[in-house]
Design a protein around this motif. Sequence first.
Motif, short mmCIF file in Angstrom:
data_model
loop_
_atom_site.label_atom_id
_atom_site.label_comp_id
_atom_site.label_asym_id
_atom_site.label_seq_id
_atom_site.Cartn_x
_atom_site.Cartn_y
_atom_site.Cartn_z
N LEU A 360 0.73 -1.36 0.00
CA LEU A 360 0.40 -0.18 -0.41
C LEU A 360 0.87 1.09 -0.05
O LEU A 360 1.17 1.97 -1.10
CB LEU A 360 -0.55 -0.06 0.83
N TRP A 361 1.92 1.13 0.71
CA TRP A 361 2.79 2.53 1.25
C TRP A 361 3.61 2.58 -0.03
O TRP A 361 3.53 3.51 -0.77
CB TRP A 361 3.60 2.55 2.38
N GLU A 362 3.55 1.68 -1.08
CA GLU A 362 5.03 1.71 -2.13
C GLU A 362 4.30 2.12 -2.94
O GLU A 362 4.81 2.55 -4.36
CB GLU A 362 5.67 -0.02 -2.50
N LYS A 363 2.93 2.23 -3.70
CA LYS A 363 2.52 2.58 -4.46
C LYS A 363 2.14 4.21 -4.44
O LYS A 363 2.29 4.86 -4.78
CB LYS A 363 0.53 1.69 -4.23
N MET A 364 2.04 4.91 -3.15
CA MET A 364 1.46 6.27 -2.41
C MET A 364 3.18 6.49 -2.56
O MET A 364 2.63 7.65 -3.36
CB MET A 364 1.32 6.04 -1.40
N ARG A 365 3.90 6.06 -2.08
CA ARG A 365 5.44 6.64 -2.44
C ARG A 365 5.30 7.24 -3.76
O ARG A 365 6.34 7.67 -4.81
CB ARG A 365 6.61 5.30 -1.93
N ALA A 366 4.58 6.39 -4.70
CA ALA A 366 5.54 6.20 -6.17
C ALA A 366 3.84 6.91 -6.66
O ALA A 366 3.95 7.17 -8.25
CB ALA A 366 5.10 4.34 -6.78
N ASP A 367 3.31 8.26 -6.19
CA ASP A 367 2.28 8.50 -6.89
C ASP A 367 1.49 8.23 -7.33
O ASP A 367 0.86 8.26 -8.75
CB ASP A 367 2.61 9.88 -7.43
N LYS A 368 0.92 6.67 -7.24
CA LYS A 368 0.16 6.01 -7.63
C LYS A 368 -1.33 5.65 -6.82
O LYS A 368 -1.05 5.48 -6.01
CB LYS A 368 0.53 4.35 -8.20
N PRO A 369 -2.23 5.09 -7.06
CA PRO A 369 -3.77 5.07 -6.93
C PRO A 369 -3.79 3.47 -5.84
O PRO A 369 -2.75 3.00 -6.51
CB PRO A 369 -4.65 4.69 -7.68
N ILE A 370 -4.08 3.74 -5.20
CA ILE A 370 -3.80 1.98 -3.88
C ILE A 370 -4.63 1.14 -4.60
O ILE A 370 -4.47 0.02 -4.25
CB ILE A 370 -4.78 2.61 -2.11
N TYR A 371 -6.09 1.45 -5.59
CA TYR A 371 -6.43 0.04 -6.23
C TYR A 371 -5.96 0.16 -7.49
O TYR A 371 -6.32 1.43 -8.58
CB TYR A 371 -7.64 0.56 -6.40
N GLY A 372 -4.99 -0.60 -8.48
CA GLY A 372 -4.26 -0.76 -9.74
C GLY A 372 -3.16 -1.24 -9.39
O GLY A 372 -2.59 -0.31 -9.05
N SER A 373 -2.58 -1.87 -10.79
CA SER A 373 -1.24 -1.99 -10.31
C SER A 373 -0.51 -1.12 -10.72
O SER A 373 0.44 -0.96 -11.09
CB SER A 373 -1.32 -3.50 -11.40
#
Length: 476
Positions: A360-373
């Motif tokens: 979850l945090w990895e996605k946010m660190r990359a400025d990605k939505p928490i849903y969706g790859s």
Amino acid sequence: MTTSPAGDKLPNVNGLRDAKPRHSLGYRVQHRARTIVASVIAAMLVFSGTAAAATWLDVNGIIKDHSVEIIGQGSLDANTSIIDPNSGKPIEFVLIGQDSRDGEENQSVGGNFDDVVGNHQADTTMVAQISADRTKINLVSIPRDSLVDIPQCETTNGTIPAQYNVMFNSIFANAYQTGGDLASAASCTLNAVNSLTGLNIQNFIVVDFAGLVKMINAVGGVDLCIPQDVDDPYTSLQLTKGLHHLDGHQATQYARTRHGLGDGSDTSRTTRQQYLIKQLMNEALSKNLFTDTAQLYQLAKSALQSLYISQGMADTAALAGLAMSLKDFNLSNLYSQTVPVVSAPSDPNRSVWTDEAETLWEKMRADKPIYGSDESDANTDANTAGNSDGPSDNSTDGTDNTDNMGTDNTGSQEAAQTPDPVTGLITQADGTLIDPNTGGTVDPEDGSIHDALTGQYIGLADRYLNATVCAVPAKN
């Protein structure tokens, strides 16, 4: 020879000193009418400018009065710069709901008990991330009863050593008690969040019970779908199952209560809080605030009087710019979730974060939505995400949950994998409802989402809840 007065020697600018010509009555009437209209317009412009300036100064005064300094330490910069809504970078902050019983307004919601007046707890903590393109928002709740390890903390009145295996909400309370101020409590919480998530967040917003009540009342209340009868002796809240338009006091009590609702867990409570925030945003966005300036002013004033904002966000121009950048925001792109947890081995009444929290945090660190790859998945599934709260896994896009649901990729089964555009859920052949973001099963009676393997409560399918259980009317 007649001598001209001294004033006659002044230059005749634009014929100002010319004798006025004698015109017909019709001309004089029309000319007078145009003069009156021009004067009225001029007066309106002057008044509007004065009112706008006064409004700006009023709002600016509120923001400055409610600005809170960050105490520099660890990941925090005491001299952080003001946010730039046009920077093309994500804007992140920690939203802290303060459980304070100070003052009559807070006591009217939380109760008046001698042992809690003067005590400050973090009832709710959410990590908010507005994407760089301002089209998506991630909102992640941290359960207050989850056990965590936190770094040492600098307060106004001294240092709190690093702590291990402590309840998350104790960070705010202990720092407030030690430092004696909101700056200490919020700064220590923010520094701990950065340590736990790997994010680099430099801002926070703190709101208490009374503040939330005021904000909800400022938009005229909110529509909430109540999936089951509520009779909570702790909050004196009584509601029947169905759609209710609740005022600020009622809605806040519903978001706070945890007795007799869902499974009684903190996860269940945090998902109701996220649902309330979505409905509050929906109510605010549905109003024509950018043309109804009077209502916009009242809403902004009510909201800002209810918030305490770190100095990096406590700037009138920056907040106005951020609001403008979000005026066309689509709520289907608000992705909310609670940090994935399981019962703590040391105490079944406490929880610990699972390994999925790091994803979850990895996605946010990359400025990605928490849903969706990835970004393309997020765009494809914009209409299906944001409908639930709970842990995500490695197959969250609604078309690749075969591991969780035990299906293959045949044509009919692929069709069955397509989420319903209204509810956002997948209906299996046997009628089972599946949340595509978590792979969890959805109870058709109340919209609660449960882990497909353990049966643990993990979220709330609020789009399904609104569309089917209560048929909440859409906002224009």
